[in-house]
Design a protein around this motif. Structure first.
Motif, PDB file in Angstrom:
ATOM      1  N   UNK A 174       0.785  -1.353  -0.127  1.00 52.91           N
ATOM      2  CA  UNK A 174      -0.098   0.045  -0.015  1.00 52.91           C
ATOM      3  C   UNK A 174       0.827   1.342  -0.087  1.00 52.91           C
ATOM      4  N   UNK A 175       0.452   2.294  -0.706  1.00 50.26           N
ATOM      5  CA  UNK A 175       1.220   3.606  -0.573  1.00 50.26           C
ATOM      6  C   UNK A 175       0.514   4.269   0.478  1.00 50.26           C
ATOM      7  N   UNK A 176       1.074   4.577   1.603  1.00 46.86           N
ATOM      8  CA  UNK A 176       0.493   5.322   2.777  1.00 46.86           C
ATOM      9  C   UNK A 176       1.489   6.503   3.157  1.00 46.86           C
ATOM     10  N   UNK A 177       1.153   7.583   2.923  1.00 45.86           N
ATOM     11  CA  UNK A 177       1.907   8.884   2.976  1.00 45.86           C
ATOM     12  C   UNK A 177       1.316  10.210   3.345  1.00 45.86           C
ATOM     13  N   UNK A 178       2.026  10.966   3.913  1.00 43.54           N
ATOM     14  CA  UNK A 178       1.474  12.322   4.280  1.00 43.54           C
ATOM     15  C   UNK A 178       2.410  13.465   3.554  1.00 43.54           C
ATOM     16  N   UNK A 179       1.551  14.681   3.213  1.00 40.09           N
ATOM     17  CA  UNK A 179       2.415  15.944   3.198  1.00 40.09           C
ATOM     18  C   UNK A 179       1.634  17.035   3.711  1.00 40.09           C
ATOM     19  N   UNK A 180       2.273  17.972   3.964  1.00 40.46           N
ATOM     20  CA  UNK A 180       1.625  19.153   4.638  1.00 40.46           C
ATOM     21  C   UNK A 180       1.975  20.353   4.189  1.00 40.46           C
ATOM     22  N   UNK A 181       1.233  21.481   4.708  1.00 40.36           N
ATOM     23  CA  UNK A 181       1.583  22.768   3.997  1.00 40.36           C
ATOM     24  C   UNK A 181       1.131  24.055   4.925  1.00 40.36           C
ATOM     25  N   UNK A 182       1.272  25.023   4.746  1.00 38.75           N
ATOM     26  CA  UNK A 182       0.672  26.258   5.589  1.00 38.75           C
ATOM     27  C   UNK A 182      -0.027  27.274   4.689  1.00 38.75           C
ATOM     28  N   UNK A 183      -1.084  28.023   4.897  1.00 40.95           N
ATOM     29  CA  UNK A 183      -1.502  28.854   4.074  1.00 40.95           C
ATOM     30  C   UNK A 183      -2.266  30.158   4.843  1.00 40.95           C
ATOM     31  N   UNK A 184      -2.703  30.955   4.128  1.00 42.47           N
ATOM     32  CA  UNK A 184      -3.566  32.020   5.035  1.00 42.47           C
ATOM     33  C   UNK A 184      -4.774  31.464   5.008  1.00 42.47           C
ATOM     34  N   UNK A 185      -5.801  31.994   5.788  1.00 42.07           N
ATOM     35  CA  UNK A 185      -7.184  31.623   5.885  1.00 42.07           C
ATOM     36  C   UNK A 185      -7.997  31.984   4.439  1.00 42.07           C
ATOM     37  N   UNK A 186      -7.650  32.884   3.746  1.00 41.14           N
ATOM     38  CA  UNK A 186      -8.244  33.288   2.556  1.00 41.14           C
ATOM     39  C   UNK A 186      -8.035  32.405   1.521  1.00 41.14           C
ATOM     40  N   UNK A 187      -6.858  31.800   1.514  1.00 39.16           N
ATOM     41  CA  UNK A 187      -6.452  30.902   0.601  1.00 39.16           C
ATOM     42  C   UNK A 187      -6.813  29.469   0.653  1.00 39.16           C
ATOM     43  N   UNK A 188      -7.279  29.048   2.042  1.00 35.39           N
ATOM     44  CA  UNK A 188      -7.508  27.744   2.068  1.00 35.39           C
ATOM     45  C   UNK A 188      -8.248  26.817   1.267  1.00 35.39           C
ATOM     46  N   UNK A 189      -9.752  27.632   0.786  1.00 36.14           N
ATOM     47  CA  UNK A 189     -10.598  26.816   0.163  1.00 36.14           C
ATOM     48  C   UNK A 189     -10.131  26.504  -1.191  1.00 36.14           C
ATOM     49  N   UNK A 190      -9.593  27.359  -1.877  1.00 36.19           N
ATOM     50  CA  UNK A 190      -9.067  27.134  -3.088  1.00 36.19           C
ATOM     51  C   UNK A 190      -7.736  26.195  -3.140  1.00 36.19           C
ATOM     52  N   UNK A 191      -6.944  26.378  -1.960  1.00 33.75           N
ATOM     53  CA  UNK A 191      -5.929  25.336  -2.034  1.00 33.75           C
ATOM     54  C   UNK A 191      -6.430  24.144  -1.654  1.00 33.75           C
ATOM     55  N   UNK A 192      -7.232  23.857  -0.714  1.00 34.17           N
ATOM     56  CA  UNK A 192      -7.758  22.374  -0.359  1.00 34.17           C
ATOM     57  C   UNK A 192      -8.592  21.931  -1.681  1.00 34.17           C
ATOM     58  N   UNK A 193      -9.454  22.553  -2.360  1.00 37.41           N
ATOM     59  CA  UNK A 193      -9.817  22.110  -3.502  1.00 37.41           C
ATOM     60  C   UNK A 193      -8.947  21.722  -4.530  1.00 37.41           C
ATOM     61  N   UNK A 194      -7.891  22.579  -4.855  1.00 40.28           N
ATOM     62  CA  UNK A 194      -7.112  22.180  -5.979  1.00 40.28           C
ATOM     63  C   UNK A 194      -6.036  20.765  -5.760  1.00 40.28           C
ATOM     64  N   UNK A 195      -5.682  21.058  -4.313  1.00 39.48           N
ATOM     65  CA  UNK A 195      -4.614  19.981  -3.835  1.00 39.48           C
ATOM     66  C   UNK A 195      -5.382  18.749  -3.954  1.00 39.48           C
ATOM     67  N   UNK A 196      -6.599  18.650  -3.466  1.00 33.16           N
ATOM     68  CA  UNK A 196      -7.388  17.352  -3.149  1.00 33.16           C
ATOM     69  C   UNK A 196      -7.527  16.853  -4.742  1.00 33.16           C
TER      70      UNK A 196
END
Lengths: 479, 479
Positions: A342-364
């Motif tokens: 199985x591939x089982x791994x994580x990655x992480x980031x930080x962003x400002x609140x105003x960008x989270x929705x777009x970042x979450x959508x795009x990264x997902x």
């Protein structure tokens, strides 16, 4: 309003009349034998300010002044010894020109001119240095000295109401800044000073990942062991509302000890909790006082955003406890999953609140698409490991069936896709996992070039042989 | 406990038996079509780890190992791709030696050897990098690679209970650290990670005082404008008790918006309040919630340390308000005092709580003695402008009659005496006034030499012409 060339602030605000009499009387009361004869400041015309030694190129002449009083007003800061020297008519060194740029390009042009001709440049913000910070004390080591007064860079350029931040030009004074923030119902609420004792040595070595030296020990801040502790798991029906609630708590000034938003997939996989909008795990703790009112207010904020706190009877073991137990086993489980291809791994980031929705959508979307291409099927999860008033640190998980023999290349393909998406959508390449070798390509895109140059200069000075963790963060000297 | 060479943590904690069966079943439930055939990790003996290319000098041989499993365990970190490569028997580059220093001197000796022979050095702490941070990926650019494992530097060397801080060696693991802190009833209470994305660019430029470039704008964190605000002025009979109360509030986790201790002289001069122990001005504010309980707890802490809150009827206008009004007029008053030949100046510092009493005594004595010599009589005051869990930022005032014509040299003499006393008693030369030219001699004594070298390297890279605020913080390039 006219500013004083020899003392503090505006001429019209000076201590005079009854206020002055009362002050002198108080001083006389304290020190009866003091000679308190008053002395007037000298006439500028009587001071024979020397002629400027340098002249600007014609293209910059419009930004420059050689006015004697203006130059005197920029010759020193606002320490007692500055005022005392001004009152005594002791000139010291006076800048040849005062330049008032209107833009960054003006500053670039001024610095280019000065670098070419070897002219010293003294940046000048509020001009209130009390440590000789804006005073040229150069003798004849330079053919001239220019004071770069930033007062025309005095605007708030951009306000981010969601993240509670503003992009502010360096020359603005406190009251003018607050006036520009007031329509947004925001305030700086602190008073930035010149600095501490220079740039921070700790912050150069923290995160240097062994490239500048070896950190052998550190003084670390500790806490008293907590005596009071309360927690709650708040369930949400909508993920957007859960994010808004988490932001409200992070910006409330309540300082939770734990504030970790699990998305529905993360809550299901690792906290055995079914929701449509996710679970916010909240905890408050203190060695000083009970913290129930703190938790109560945080839960109230969550309820304002559609959250609910189920009773334990309804839910079995609490989500927070389940998640914590799962968390401690995660890396061990990861090993077994790898053994089962199985591939089982994580990655992480930080962003400002105003960008989270777009970042979450795009990264997902990027992760899902890469998993589809590489593995066919899989799961993407997201939790916040840290939250700040400015923004969250989202932490993603990827779980997908791999092909034994190709696991690394499969993961590398997914990792490249999500890293591109992070950088393209205003995220950092890492919040706390560091850069190392794996993140170098994206770190190189994220890191300001001018800082890369500074870091390379620092490494050359500290590690001339280029042996310290070569290739991490920056290329070794000479490479 | 035996650590796994290929995966996470301790071999004895691995997921096995029923836990493993349940995990595989959950994965199968999520991804029914996945091929979950298990694969065992390879035998180390079968992996043919290459022989070391370098040998340590005899004096360091006792710290070094060439054991194959040990070298493999240091060849990479704990990312999924590390585990997957280990499981596949994909060796990559393996360090030639693992060195385990017992002291800083051992590290110096190792680095001297490696610098001499051009051998790459990879510092290794917990070894849990998930970004290729501890993995040599050097090809044949270096004749050898040494991994410097800090695991023997695992002690808490010193605990400062008063300031709640400890001096901790870099190789200690979390649980072992907490075990050493527990007898002191202290805890780290957070989990330091590798780092963010490299050293902080902001923290190199903040405080650079125009020596590295010109800061033209910045994103600044803002606050919502406060809607609730409460304040109190707490009176003390004993200054030591007042300091203890202030420390208790600073370490309480209550986060006051204002927490400013005025000593008796400061309270009398600038807040028109007579006490024998001083006045603590306290305020709490919030845009989110009423803060009366916060103030109540802070006042309670003060009362535990002998503080009292007089009613307004007894005291006339409140000390906080009087002090704030006086504060805004201070620099204007300073100008008038200078005109009347008074010396009126301040200096400030920061220290840890455990050092404050000694620092305060020594600095006050040095100031008093210098005033006596230079001016005959005068007054020294002290207030805290900022307080942190770790310590206060004491801010001193000096008021003395000077001689017209000698004011600057008189002040300079006092300033040199108090600056020497600050540095000798564990204070910084500045908390927020910066370094400039005036503080250079003391900053040079306070600043670590290795950081001066790094800063000089950075300035050379960014300001090759040496024109930016020359002489501030460091000497210009070539000087």
């Amino acid at each position: 309003m006219q500013r004083s060339w020899w003392g503090w602030g505006n001429v019209s605000d000076a201590v005079r009349g009854a206020e002055r009499d009362a002050l002198v009387a108080r001083v006389r009361g304290l020190l009866p034998d003091a000679d308190l004869t008053p002395h007037d400041p000298p006439d500028v015309a009587s001071l024979h300010v020397p002629a400027p030694r340098v002249a600007p190129p014609a293209s910059l002449a419009g930004l420059c002044t050689t006015d004697a009083e203006d130059r005197l007003a920029h010759a020193r800061g606002q320490a007692y010894r500055d005022v005392a020297r001004n009152l005594a008519g002791d000139l010291g060194e006076v800048p040849d020109l005062v330049v008032r740029p209107r833009s960054e390009q003006d500053i670039v042009d001024v610095l280019d001119w000065c670098a070419r001709d070897g002219i010293a440049v003294v940046p000048f913000g509020g001009g209130t240095s009390v440590v000789g910070g804006v005073e040229p004390r150069l003798g004849d080591a330079y053919p001239g000295v220019v004071t770069l007064d930033l007062e025309r860079l005095d605007r708030v350029l951009e306000v981010d109401r969601t993240s509670r931040a503003a992009r502010i030009q360096a020359g603005v004074l406190g009251p003018a800044l607050e006036e520009q923030l007031r329509p947004h119902e925001l305030t700086l609420r602190h008073f930035p000073q010149s600095s501490g004792a220079g740039p921070s040595p700790d912050r150069l070595f923290l995160g240097s990942e062994g490239t500048l030296g070896v950190i052998t020990e550190a003084w670390m801040r500790l806490q008293d062991r907590p005596r009071w502790r309360v927690q709650a798991s708040v369930h949400f029906r909508d993920y957007g509302e859960a994010v808004a609630a988490t932001r409200a708590v992070a910006q409330s000034g309540l300082y939770p000890a734990n504030c970790r938003l699990l998305d529905p997939a993360e809550a299901f996989l690792n906290a055995a909790t079914s929701t449509t909008g996710g679970v916010l795990v909240l905890a408050f703790e203190s060695a000083d006082h009970p913290v129930d009112p703190w938790l109560a207010r945080a839960v109230e904020l969550c309820k304002d955003h559609g959250g609910s706190v189920p009773s334990y009877e309804d839910e079995g073991p609490d989500a927070a406890g389940s998640w914590r137990s799962a968390f401690l086993r995660m890396p061990y489980q990861r090993d077994v999953m790898a053994q089962h291809a199985m591939i089982a791994e994580t990655f992480e980031t930080a962003c400002t609140w105003d960008r989270f929705e777009q970042l979450h959508t795009a990264v997902t979307a990027a992760a899902t698409e890469a998993i589809r291409e590489v593995c066919g099927v899989g799961v993407v999860t997201c939790r916040f490991t840290h939250v700040y008033p400015d923004g969250p640190a989202p932490y993603f998980g990827v779980y997908a069936p791999g092909r034994w023999g190709s696991l690394v290349s499969q993961w590398d393909e997914i990792k490249a896709a999500v890293s591109d998406a992070l950088i393209a959508n205003g995220g950092t390449i890492t919040h706390h996992h560091a850069v190392g070798r794996d993140h170098r390509p994206w770190y190189d895109r994220q890191r300001p070039g001018v800082f890369a140059a500074a870091l390379t200069g620092a490494k050359r000075a500290l590690d001339p042989a280029g042996i310290l963790n070569p290739g991490v963060l920056i290329d070794p000297a000479g490479a």
